[in-house]
Design an enzyme around this catalytic site. Structure first.
Site, short mmCIF file in Angstrom:
data_model
loop_
_atom_site.label_atom_id
_atom_site.label_comp_id
_atom_site.label_asym_id
_atom_site.label_seq_id
_atom_site.Cartn_x
_atom_site.Cartn_y
_atom_site.Cartn_z
N ASN A 39 0.83 -1.21 0.00
CA ASN A 39 0.00 0.00 0.00
C ASN A 39 0.87 1.26 0.00
OD1 ASN A 39 0.99 0.16 2.58
ND2 ASN A 39 -0.99 0.30 3.61
N GLY A 43 6.83 1.96 1.68
CA GLY A 43 7.57 1.44 0.53
C GLY A 43 7.75 2.47 -0.57
N VAL A 64 -2.97 -5.26 3.02
CA VAL A 64 -3.12 -6.65 3.50
C VAL A 64 -4.24 -6.81 4.53
CG1 VAL A 64 -0.76 -7.42 3.03
CG2 VAL A 64 -1.27 -6.35 5.23
N THR A 97 -2.18 -3.97 10.74
CA THR A 97 -1.49 -4.58 9.59
C THR A 97 -0.90 -5.93 10.00
OG1 THR A 97 -1.02 -2.51 8.47
CG2 THR A 97 0.50 -4.32 8.04
N TYR A 150 3.92 -2.30 17.55
CA TYR A 150 4.76 -3.16 16.71
C TYR A 150 5.02 -4.49 17.41
CZ TYR A 150 8.66 -4.43 13.60
OH TYR A 150 9.49 -5.06 12.70
#
Ligand SMILES: NC(=O)c1ccc[n+]([C@@H]2O[C@H](COP(=O)([O-])OP(=O)(O)OC[C@H]3O[C@@H](n4cnc5c(N)ncnc54)[C@H](O)[C@@H]3O)[C@@H](O)[C@H]2O)c1
Length: 323
Positions: A39, A43, A64, A97, A150
């Site tokens: 998405n 990136g 995802v 995510t 995370y």
């Protein structure tokens, strides 16, 4: 691995990221038909420049957390922001995510011939009280701190994938990845290796958090990919496997090595340690050695040289485009 009678399909989530894009290139070299989903949260399509010229690569812009409509025999789940700056900028997105991404892949794989290789992390060990960390160590994680989105997201994804294996026989492989660096790391992600390199190349003082005596181990991306691909072998592997380079350096060692490679005598300035920053981090890779014959080959100096050269080239390209 390699090319069978027909090309097998591999799906890489997080394909436009640092590790995902190297994995895509490697899978194309191995003869796979590769689908990449991303998405673009962190990136960069520039990372897929080489893959984009290959007719066997197919990119899908997608999240995802949504249902995945691709079927692949081999799935590498690498979607998730990985640097603290990025994963803390939208903690809700980070956590969902990890967890929803794993759930969507299980939905896709359940009842089919499919192996899921999941990118977990050394952060599941939190601020470890055991050193080095074997896979049997349960960790020391703050469930409500700045890094929890995370750490706990990754822990929950591991739980979900393990339960899918126990309940429905989904073939999952869990890589607990330790600090990995190399070409294509983002300039602005605040990770220690990219920070030091960008600062050194721009001629700014290197910022060192804390006293610099905290330790990390740094794995070059090429070595990591050997481990990831071995983990995708046909024979099942139960339970997590640590992947990283066990050589341990202080953060000060790293700063000094970067300065040596760049050929600079810039000042090193100290800043307070961020919350929940682990003091020590070093993988116990005995299991990876025994199961996969994993043995990192690239030392810090050699890996840093390649990484500095890549950053230099990209900074020069940016400058030539006036960015
Ligand atoms: N690099 C490391 O040292 C390291 C260490 C441990 C674990 N990992 C894991 O490896 C994976 C890749 O890390 P990286 O260093 O390449 O980070 P990265 O930020 O460069 O790559 C992550 C990619 O995932 C994409 N992404 C994020 N959320 C998404 C979503 N909801 N849907 C689709 N795509 C999404 C991003 O746009 C990016 O391209 C991550 O899962 C990370 O947790 C990396």
């Amino acid at each position: 691995m390699g090319l069978g009678a027909a090309r097998k399909t591999a799906l890489v989530t997080g394909a436009a990221g640092f590790l995902g894009s190297h994995l895509v290139d490697r899978l194309l070299d191995e003869g796979y038909e590769v689908v990449g989903i991303d998405n673009l949260m962190t990136g960069d399509l520039g990372n897929l420049e080489r893959a984009g010229r290959d007719p066997h690569f197919h990119f899908q812009m997608g999240d995802v957390r949504e249902p995945i409509h691709v079927y692949a025999e081999l799935v590498f789940n690498f979607a998730c922001p990985a640097s603290p700056i990025h994963y803390q900028s939208d903690p809700y997105a980070t956590l969902t995510t990890s967890v929803m991404g794993a759930l969507r892949l299980v939905e896709m794989a359940r009842g089919r011939r499919c192996t899921i290789v999941h990118a977990s992390t050394s952060e599941v060990y939190g601020d470890p009280t055991v050193h080095p960390q074997p896979e049997s160590y349960w960790g020391n994680v703050n469930p409500i701190g700045d890094r929890s989105c995370y750490d706990e997201g990754k822990r929950c994804a591991e739980t979900l994938l393990n339960d899918a294996r126990r309940a429905w026989g989904v073939d999952v492989r869990i890589a607990r990845i330790f600090n990995t660096y190399g070409p294509r790391m983002a300039f602005d992600d605040g990770r220690v290796v990219s920070n030091f390199i960008v600062q050194a190349l721009r001629g700014s003082p290197l910022t060192l958090f804390g006293d610099g005596r905290q330790t990390r181990s740094f794995c070059f991306v090429k070595d990591l990919l050997e481990g990831i691909l071995s983990l995708a072998r046909p024979e099942p592997i139960e339970g997590p496997v640590n992947l990283g380079n066990p050589e341990e350096f202080t953060i000060r060692d790293l700063a000094e090595e970067v300065l040596r490679i760049v050929g600079s005598d810039l000042e090193i300035i100290h800043q307070p340690l961020p919350a929940d920053d682990p003091r020590q981090r070093k993988p116990d890779i005995s299991r990876a050695r025994e199961l996969l014959g994993f043995s990192p080959q690239i030392g810090l100096r050699e890996g840093l040289r390649a990484t500095v050269a890549d950053f230099q080239a990209r900074l020069a390209e940016r400058a030539s485009k006036g960015r």
